[in-house]
Motif scaffolding. Structure first.
Motif, PDB file in Angstrom:
ATOM      1  N   CYS A 152       0.810  -1.224   0.000  1.00  0.00           N
ATOM      2  CA  CYS A 152       0.000   0.000   0.000  1.00  0.00           C
ATOM      3  C   CYS A 152       0.846   1.278   0.000  1.00  0.00           C
ATOM      4  O   CYS A 152       0.371   2.320   0.433  1.00  0.00           O
ATOM      5  CB  CYS A 152      -0.933   0.027   1.201  1.00  0.00           C
ATOM      6  N   ILE A 153       2.076   1.193  -0.495  1.00  0.00           N
ATOM      7  CA  ILE A 153       2.896   2.406  -0.508  1.00  0.00           C
ATOM      8  C   ILE A 153       2.245   3.423  -1.431  1.00  0.00           C
ATOM      9  O   ILE A 153       1.987   3.148  -2.597  1.00  0.00           O
ATOM     10  CB  ILE A 153       4.324   2.126  -0.973  1.00  0.00           C
ATOM     11  N   SER A 154       1.994   4.597  -0.926  1.00  0.00           N
ATOM     12  CA  SER A 154       1.337   5.633  -1.717  1.00  0.00           C
ATOM     13  C   SER A 154       2.268   6.791  -2.055  1.00  0.00           C
ATOM     14  O   SER A 154       2.019   7.526  -3.010  1.00  0.00           O
ATOM     15  CB  SER A 154       0.124   6.180  -0.972  1.00  0.00           C
TER      16      SER A 154
ATOM     17  N   SER B 290      -0.754   3.857   2.670  1.00  0.00           N
ATOM     18  CA  SER B 290      -2.167   4.254   2.771  1.00  0.00           C
ATOM     19  C   SER B 290      -3.009   3.037   2.408  1.00  0.00           C
ATOM     20  O   SER B 290      -3.509   2.922   1.297  1.00  0.00           O
ATOM     21  CB  SER B 290      -2.450   5.419   1.823  1.00  0.00           C
ATOM     22  N   CYS B 291      -3.166   2.123   3.371  1.00  0.00           N
ATOM     23  CA  CYS B 291      -3.905   0.894   3.132  1.00  0.00           C
ATOM     24  C   CYS B 291      -5.380   1.122   3.463  1.00  0.00           C
ATOM     25  O   CYS B 291      -5.704   1.863   4.385  1.00  0.00           O
ATOM     26  CB  CYS B 291      -3.349  -0.237   3.989  1.00  0.00           C
ATOM     27  N   PRO B 292      -6.285   0.444   2.758  1.00  0.00           N
ATOM     28  CA  PRO B 292      -7.725   0.635   2.989  1.00  0.00           C
ATOM     29  C   PRO B 292      -8.143   0.393   4.438  1.00  0.00           C
ATOM     30  O   PRO B 292      -9.037   1.051   4.942  1.00  0.00           O
ATOM     31  CB  PRO B 292      -8.372  -0.386   2.049  1.00  0.00           C
ATOM     32  N   GLY B 293      -7.504  -0.551   5.135  1.00  0.00           N
ATOM     33  CA  GLY B 293      -7.906  -0.867   6.495  1.00  0.00           C
ATOM     34  C   GLY B 293      -7.333   0.046   7.565  1.00  0.00           C
ATOM     35  O   GLY B 293      -7.708  -0.041   8.732  1.00  0.00           O
ATOM     36  N   LEU B 294      -6.415   0.949   7.178  1.00  0.00           N
ATOM     37  CA  LEU B 294      -5.802   1.834   8.161  1.00  0.00           C
ATOM     38  C   LEU B 294      -6.630   3.096   8.342  1.00  0.00           C
ATOM     39  O   LEU B 294      -7.084   3.685   7.369  1.00  0.00           O
ATOM     40  CB  LEU B 294      -4.396   2.228   7.717  1.00  0.00           C
ATOM     41  N   PRO B 295      -6.813   3.534   9.584  1.00  0.00           N
ATOM     42  CA  PRO B 295      -7.569   4.774   9.821  1.00  0.00           C
ATOM     43  C   PRO B 295      -6.851   6.008   9.288  1.00  0.00           C
ATOM     44  O   PRO B 295      -7.484   7.013   8.986  1.00  0.00           O
ATOM     45  CB  PRO B 295      -7.711   4.814  11.343  1.00  0.00           C
TER      46      PRO B 295
END
Length: 121
Positions: A30-32, A100-105
């Protein structure tokens, strides 16, 4: 967890070039964004350049036209090509990797230990 390692620093004369490399390993799906920062003795850490998918790279005014940030195959490996180096570029350079992973707040960022760049006049 993400492990970030910088390499490529060294001593160079003014006008010379160096290429820094940043390698991220671990949970890197998820590296953004990846940014290169630097911190000179007695000064605050500053953003030098950053790269994000789908956007133009960012460069600090002090390095525009001299530094180029680019990824090799993905944001897991990001290089910083530094040309026409000046004594003012002397600093420890750090790579910052943002996940920036979907499951991270909220996004999480990870830092490497840095690599020293010294430019002699």
């Amino acid at each position: 967890q993400v492990h970030v390692v910088e390499s490529g620093g060294g001593l160079v004369q003014a006008g010379g070039s160096l290429r820094l490399s940043c390698a991220a390993s671990g949970d890197t799906l998820c590296i953004s964004e990846v940014g290169w920062y630097r911190q000179a003795l007695g000064k605050d850490r500053e953003l030098v350049a950053s790269i994000t998918d789908g956007k133009s790279p960012y460069y600090a005014d002090s390095v525009k036209g001299r530094f180029t940030i680019f990824r090799r195959n993905s944001l897991r490996m990001v290089d910083l090509q530094m040309n026409n180096l000046k004594p003012d570029d002397t600093a420890a350079y750090y790579c910052n990797t943002v996940l920036s992973c979907p499951g991270l707040p909220s996004p999480r960022d990870y830092w490497g230990l840095g690599t020293q760049v010294t430019v002699s006049s």
